[in-house]
Write an enzyme that holds these catalytic residues in place. Structure first.
Site, PDB file in Angstrom:
ATOM      1  N   GLU A 137       0.071  19.041   2.518  1.00 51.24           N
ATOM      2  CA  GLU A 137       0.802  18.411   1.416  1.00 51.24           C
ATOM      3  C   GLU A 137       1.009  19.370   0.256  1.00 51.24           C
ATOM      4  OE1 GLU A 137       0.287  14.384   0.348  1.00 51.24           O
ATOM      5  OE2 GLU A 137      -1.265  14.009   1.830  1.00 51.24           O
TER       6      GLU A 137
ATOM      7  N   HIS B  60       2.634  14.536   3.423  1.00 55.14           N
ATOM      8  CA  HIS B  60       2.635  13.443   2.455  1.00 55.14           C
ATOM      9  C   HIS B  60       3.120  12.144   3.105  1.00 55.14           C
ATOM     10  CE1 HIS B  60       2.282  12.095  -1.660  1.00 55.14           C
ATOM     11  NE2 HIS B  60       3.483  11.557  -1.630  1.00 55.14           N
TER      12      HIS B  60
ATOM     13  N   SER C 156       0.171   8.260  -3.850  1.00 58.69           N
ATOM     14  CA  SER C 156       1.051   9.190  -4.535  1.00 58.69           C
ATOM     15  C   SER C 156       1.160   8.856  -6.027  1.00 58.69           C
ATOM     16  CB  SER C 156       2.421   9.218  -3.851  1.00 58.69           C
ATOM     17  OG  SER C 156       3.183  10.310  -4.292  1.00 58.69           O
ATOM     18  N   SER C 157       2.327   8.446  -6.517  1.00 59.88           N
ATOM     19  CA  SER C 157       2.402   8.047  -7.922  1.00 59.88           C
ATOM     20  C   SER C 157       1.483   6.863  -8.199  1.00 59.88           C
ATOM     21  CB  SER C 157       3.844   7.706  -8.310  1.00 59.88           C
ATOM     22  OG  SER C 157       4.399   6.729  -7.460  1.00 59.88           O
TER      23      SER C 157
ATOM     24  N   GLY D 248       6.321   6.716  -4.805  1.00 62.59           N
ATOM     25  CA  GLY D 248       7.757   6.826  -5.051  1.00 62.59           C
ATOM     26  C   GLY D 248       8.092   7.645  -6.279  1.00 62.59           C
ATOM     27  N   GLY D 249       7.148   8.484  -6.726  1.00 58.48           N
ATOM     28  CA  GLY D 249       7.435   9.366  -7.855  1.00 58.48           C
ATOM     29  C   GLY D 249       7.728   8.641  -9.146  1.00 58.48           C
TER      30      GLY D 249
END
Length: 325
Positions: free
Chosen positions: A267, A297, A165-166, A82-83
């Site tokens: 990605e 992604h 991701s994050s 979620g960045g």
């Protein structure tokens, strides 16, 4: 009379930063993702950080798979993506993903929330990831610990940290902080790390970042996440974003447990993931890089019951078996 506050950063309406510094965070996301009803898994929520009011969700298979050689459940610490700005343990995509991880890997899955930016800029998320591990350790050591953790069904000597991701970025920083052997968490023993398209950055663009946008992700979104999550005034070469930036720690000097990197070939983060794995391998670290052709992604997280996701599960399972002792 001054002008009214206006939006200066907008993360799809989920999080908005206004010109006066105030922040709006939506509580009604309205995901078009159905929640999977996997009755082979039970789950519950626990408070793990009273100070910051952070909860985690535990997922446990109702029984051990007949095909599993293990007699106890391994532990997966799942760190969502979620960045650093959006996402919680109860978002349907993360929830479904954890159901699949628990059933596919015969594991107790521990899925913590962590403080989000811009209210809580980095390294808050890294601190919370470690806090979740300390909670796990406390449950094992306490006579009054959570029964799902210390009730005899779980092998806390077989812990794997999986970040998406994050969350993959957080997993990397935990690997560096904890070091090989995870002695500071004893009797909890981390055996390895699985990084799914880790969210790394840098001032210099990579070829994949400058390539075509993805269906759900583009370079503008990535840059916005960095602006909102990094310490004030920091660039994308900050050590929390770029593990090989000018001010970053020399990872070659750090003993690390095994790492598996998984990424889709389409990605935006593909090149950074490949570069990360290549550099660590050149340093002599035990690291494996797996690329899924044609995938974007979140291909596993957003569709954990697809054919490709089953391949991911099998790869994770092999990695866990190879590094179980």
């Amino acid at each position: 009379m001054g002008s009214l506050p206006h939006v200066v950063e907008d993360c799809g309406g989920v999080v908005q930063l206004f010109s006066d510094g105030t922040i709006y965070r939506s509580k009604d996301i309205g995901f078009p993702i159905p929640i999977i009803n996997d009755q082979s898994i039970v789950f519950k929520d626990c408070l793990f950080d009273k100070t910051n009011n952070l909860h985690l969700r535990l997922y446990k298979p109702t029984s051990m798979s007949p095909s599993s050689p293990a007699k106890k459940f391994s532990v997966i610490l799942f760190l969502h993506g979620g960045g650093f700005c959006v996402g919680t343990r109860d978002w349907p995509n993360f929830h479904n993903c954890c159901l699949k991880l628990a059933s596919g890997l015969n594991a107790l899955v521990v899925a913590p929330d962590y403080r989000l930016a811009p209210e809580h800029r980095l390294p808050a998320a890294m601190e919370d990831g470690y806090s979740a591990l300390q909670w796990l350790q406390a449950q094992v050591l306490s006579d009054k610990g959570d029964a799902w953790v210390n009730g005899g069904e779980v092998d806390y000597d077989q812990v794997f940290i999986l970040g998406d991701s994050s969350g993959g970025n957080i997993a990397h920083h935990l690997a560096v902080q904890i070091g090989a052997g995870s002695t500071g968490l004893a009797p909890v023993r981390v055996r390895g790390y699985i990084l799914m398209a880790p969210f790394f950055g840098g001032v210099a663009r990579t070829k994949s970042e400058e390539g075509p946008s993805e269906h759900l992700l583009n370079l503008e979104i990535l840059d916005r996440f960095w602006r909102l999550s990094m310490p004030a005034g920091a660039s994308r070469d900050h050590p929390l974003a770029n593990p090989f930036g000018p001010g970053s720690l020399n990872i070659e000097l750090v003993a690390l447990d095994p790492i598996l990197v998984i990424v889709g070939s389409c990605e935006l983060l593909r090149d950074r993931s490949e570069d990360y794995a290549r550099r660590l391998k050149e340093m002599g670290k035990k690291i494996e890089y797996v690329e899924f052709e044609g995938k974007q992604h979140g291909f596993f997280t957003n569709d954990p019951y697809s054919e490709a996701s089953e391949e991911v599960i099998q790869g994770m399972k092999r990695f866990m078996i190879e590094n179980s002792c």
